[in-house]
Enzyme design. Structure first.
Site, PDB file in Angstrom:
ATOM      1  N   LYS A  46      -2.594  -5.556   6.870  1.00 58.53           N
ATOM      2  CA  LYS A  46      -2.225  -4.157   6.574  1.00 58.53           C
ATOM      3  C   LYS A  46      -3.135  -3.592   5.473  1.00 58.53           C
ATOM      4  O   LYS A  46      -3.538  -2.416   5.532  1.00 58.53           O
ATOM      5  CB  LYS A  46      -0.755  -4.088   6.142  1.00 58.53           C
ATOM      6  CG  LYS A  46      -0.290  -2.720   5.676  1.00 58.53           C
ATOM      7  CD  LYS A  46      -0.277  -1.650   6.773  1.00 58.53           C
ATOM      8  CE  LYS A  46       0.098  -0.290   6.183  1.00 58.53           C
ATOM      9  NZ  LYS A  46       0.163   0.778   7.159  1.00 58.53           N
ATOM     10  N   LYS A  81      -1.206   3.661  -3.848  1.00 60.34           N
ATOM     11  CA  LYS A  81      -0.556   2.356  -4.007  1.00 60.34           C
ATOM     12  C   LYS A  81      -1.265   1.300  -3.146  1.00 60.34           C
ATOM     13  O   LYS A  81      -1.591   0.211  -3.610  1.00 60.34           O
ATOM     14  CB  LYS A  81       0.916   2.471  -3.588  1.00 60.34           C
ATOM     15  CG  LYS A  81       1.617   1.139  -3.507  1.00 60.34           C
ATOM     16  CD  LYS A  81       2.733   1.015  -2.460  1.00 60.34           C
ATOM     17  CE  LYS A  81       2.617   1.635  -1.132  1.00 60.34           C
ATOM     18  NZ  LYS A  81       3.206   0.965   0.007  1.00 60.34           N
TER      19      LYS A  81
HETATM   20  P1  NAP Z   1      10.071   6.862   1.923  1.00 58.80           P
HETATM   21  O1  NAP Z   1      10.219   8.006   2.876  1.00 58.80           O
HETATM   22  O2  NAP Z   1       9.890   7.094   0.474  1.00 58.80           O
HETATM   23  O3  NAP Z   1      11.357   5.921   2.180  1.00 58.80           O
HETATM   24  C1  NAP Z   1      11.697   4.831   1.372  1.00 58.80           C
HETATM   25  C2  NAP Z   1      13.212   4.714   1.388  1.00 58.80           C
HETATM   26  O4  NAP Z   1      13.584   3.531   0.668  1.00 58.80           O
HETATM   27  C3  NAP Z   1      13.903   5.902   0.697  1.00 58.80           C
HETATM   28  O5  NAP Z   1      14.902   6.404   1.582  1.00 58.80           O
HETATM   29  C4  NAP Z   1      14.501   5.268  -0.558  1.00 58.80           C
HETATM   30  O6  NAP Z   1      15.741   5.848  -0.941  1.00 58.80           O
HETATM   31  C5  NAP Z   1      14.724   3.845  -0.106  1.00 58.80           C
HETATM   32  N1  NAP Z   1      14.805   2.901  -1.220  1.00 58.80           N
HETATM   33  C6  NAP Z   1      13.935   2.745  -2.251  1.00 58.80           C
HETATM   34  N2  NAP Z   1      14.358   1.744  -3.044  1.00 58.80           N
HETATM   35  C7  NAP Z   1      15.512   1.281  -2.496  1.00 58.80           C
HETATM   36  C8  NAP Z   1      16.443   0.278  -2.865  1.00 58.80           C
HETATM   37  N3  NAP Z   1      16.257  -0.462  -3.954  1.00 58.80           N
HETATM   38  N4  NAP Z   1      17.531   0.079  -2.066  1.00 58.80           N
HETATM   39  C9  NAP Z   1      17.732   0.820  -0.961  1.00 58.80           C
HETATM   40  N5  NAP Z   1      16.884   1.798  -0.565  1.00 58.80           N
HETATM   41  C10 NAP Z   1      15.793   2.012  -1.333  1.00 58.80           C
HETATM   42  O7  NAP Z   1       8.840   5.928   2.363  1.00 58.80           O
HETATM   43  P2  NAP Z   1       8.255   5.672   3.828  1.00 58.80           P
HETATM   44  O8  NAP Z   1       7.179   6.647   4.110  1.00 58.80           O
HETATM   45  O9  NAP Z   1       9.367   5.469   4.790  1.00 58.80           O
HETATM   46  O10 NAP Z   1       7.490   4.282   3.558  1.00 58.80           O
HETATM   47  C11 NAP Z   1       8.178   3.049   3.478  1.00 58.80           C
HETATM   48  C12 NAP Z   1       7.122   1.943   3.514  1.00 58.80           C
HETATM   49  O11 NAP Z   1       6.383   2.037   4.740  1.00 58.80           O
HETATM   50  C13 NAP Z   1       6.093   2.025   2.379  1.00 58.80           C
HETATM   51  O12 NAP Z   1       5.776   0.724   1.946  1.00 58.80           O
HETATM   52  C14 NAP Z   1       4.896   2.705   3.056  1.00 58.80           C
HETATM   53  O13 NAP Z   1       3.672   2.369   2.411  1.00 58.80           O
HETATM   54  C15 NAP Z   1       4.990   2.138   4.454  1.00 58.80           C
HETATM   55  N6  NAP Z   1       4.386   2.963   5.513  1.00 58.80           N
HETATM   56  C16 NAP Z   1       4.578   4.303   5.555  1.00 58.80           C
HETATM   57  C17 NAP Z   1       3.985   5.052   6.567  1.00 58.80           C
HETATM   58  C18 NAP Z   1       4.135   6.557   6.648  1.00 58.80           C
HETATM   59  O14 NAP Z   1       3.388   7.192   7.417  1.00 58.80           O
HETATM   60  N7  NAP Z   1       5.037   7.190   5.928  1.00 58.80           N
HETATM   61  C19 NAP Z   1       3.207   4.416   7.547  1.00 58.80           C
HETATM   62  C20 NAP Z   1       3.071   3.048   7.510  1.00 58.80           C
HETATM   63  C21 NAP Z   1       3.656   2.315   6.492  1.00 58.80           C
HETATM   64  P3  NAP Z   1      15.875   7.273  -1.702  1.00 58.80           P
HETATM   65  O15 NAP Z   1      16.420   8.204  -0.662  1.00 58.80           O
HETATM   66  O16 NAP Z   1      16.831   7.020  -2.817  1.00 58.80           O
HETATM   67  O17 NAP Z   1      14.499   7.642  -2.207  1.00 58.80           O
END
Ligand code: NAP
Length: 295
Positions: free
Chosen positions: A172, A240
């Site tokens: 990744k 990040k």
């Molecule tokens: P995001 O929208 O910020 O979602 C992360 C979620 O995790 C939020 O709902 C957050 O809750 C929750 N969270 C954080 N800490 C937590 C905890 N301790 N316990 C329970 N829930 C918790 O991020 P995302 O875009 O989905 O990305 C998630 C991962 O996938 C990251 O590592 C990112 O690099 C990877 N990724 C993302 C993409 C993309 O296009 N977005 C593509 C590939 C990979 P809150 O509602 O409280 O903030």
């Protein structure tokens, strides 16, 4: 009885992945730090957990999809977390993008607890998560990968076992290196043709058919030409990930001069206040460095 899958982290990626698991017939129990996202999962046909411990204890398979290494450490190592409360033999699939060394350390701790850990970061963005067509690069034991296949196939289109624990995160990191560098070159090419008065849409349509063709041209060039940068994948998250790439390259003694340069450009864009824009906003920095554009 269908398999119960806990999904921890119901954000941009976790919520549509949970929805696809429900569609595929799994019992899904969701937990998220903020409650409204749990309510949305219940509306989509899942069960909501009030606590992390409740979700973890209910499941044969646990998926984590949280932002960064400290977040995965928190849900894993907390008193009410996965190591403390998961059932013996449960599969723990971490789909978050985190440091390979953290993934390896947590996998060792999980095996000591008789869990079956896989690092399974994804590529394909929000659209891939909604469509259930993510590319998933998986590290861990081959037998655990086979056991996880039905769950991974419900959210992914290309699912590959790439090696032992940590290998998924290493691949990744390589993915994020390629994506950032490619976006930067596409951005430079677009600003370049526009500066020469050439229609960028015509340029993209012919570039996409030759050796310069790539997925960034296919999927992002049109919005870049229109200067539309709503995320998608935020600059903050790519910052990040490039930190992960740089640290892992240093650890392996590998020089990544273009990657390091791109990481600096992403950092500069973030410092200019654009951390919440899509990563294709690297184009704004090219314009600024060229004395063009208005942002
Ligand atoms: P995001 O929208 O910020 O979602 C992360 C979620 O995790 C939020 O709902 C957050 O809750 C929750 N969270 C954080 N800490 C937590 C905890 N301790 N316990 C329970 N829930 C918790 O991020 P995302 O875009 O989905 O990305 C998630 C991962 O996938 C990251 O590592 C990112 O690099 C990877 N990724 C993302 C993409 C993309 O296009 N977005 C593509 C590939 C990979 P809150 O509602 O409280 O903030």
């Amino acid at each position: 009885m269908s398999t119960t899958v806990a999904v921890i982290g119901l954000g941009i990626m976790g919520a549509p992945m949970a929805a696809n698991l429900i569609k595929a017939g799994f019992e899904v129990i969701g937990y998220n730090r903020s409650r409204p996202k749990v309510e949305a999962l219940i509306k989509a046909g899942g069960r909501g957990a009030d606590t992390l411990a409740e979700a973890v204890a209910a499941a044969e398979v646990i998926i984590t999809m949280v932002p960064d290494s400290p977040d995965v450490e928190a849900v894993t190592e907390a008193d009410d977390g996965i190591l403390a409360g998961a059932r013996n033999g449960a599969l723990w699939i971490d789909c978050s993008t985190i440091r390979p060394d953290v993934a390896t350390r947590l996998a060792d701790a999980a095996r000591e607890r008789r869990l079956r850990p896989l690092d399974a970061p994804v590529s394909g963005g929000e659209a891939g998560a909604i469509e259930g067509t993510l590319s998933i690069m998986v590290g861990g034991e081959a037998a655990d990968f086979e056991a996880a296949r039905p769950v991974l196939d419900a959210v992914g289109g290309t699912v590959v076992h790439v090696g032992p624990s940590g290998a998924g995160q290493t691949v990744k990191a390589a993915n994020q290196l390629i994506v950032a560098g490619t976006i930067e070159l596409v951005a430079e090419a677009l600003v370049f043709v526009e500066a020469h008065g050439v229609d960028p849409e015509a340029a993209v349509s012919v570039l996409a058919g030759g050796l310069a063709g790539n997925r960034i041209l296919d999927r992002k060039a049109a919005s870049m030409i229109k200067r539309e940068f709503q995320p998608g994948f935020r600059i903050d998250l790519h910052h990040k990930d490039l930190g992960i790439v740089l640290a892992a390259a240093r650890e392996a003694g590998v020089a990544i001069p273009l990657g390091a340069h791109t990481a600096q450009l992403v950092q500069a864009l973030r410092q200019l206040g654009h951390g919440d824009l899509d990563h294709s906003a690297l184009l704004l920095l090219v314009e600024q460095l060229s004395g063009r554009g208005d942002r």
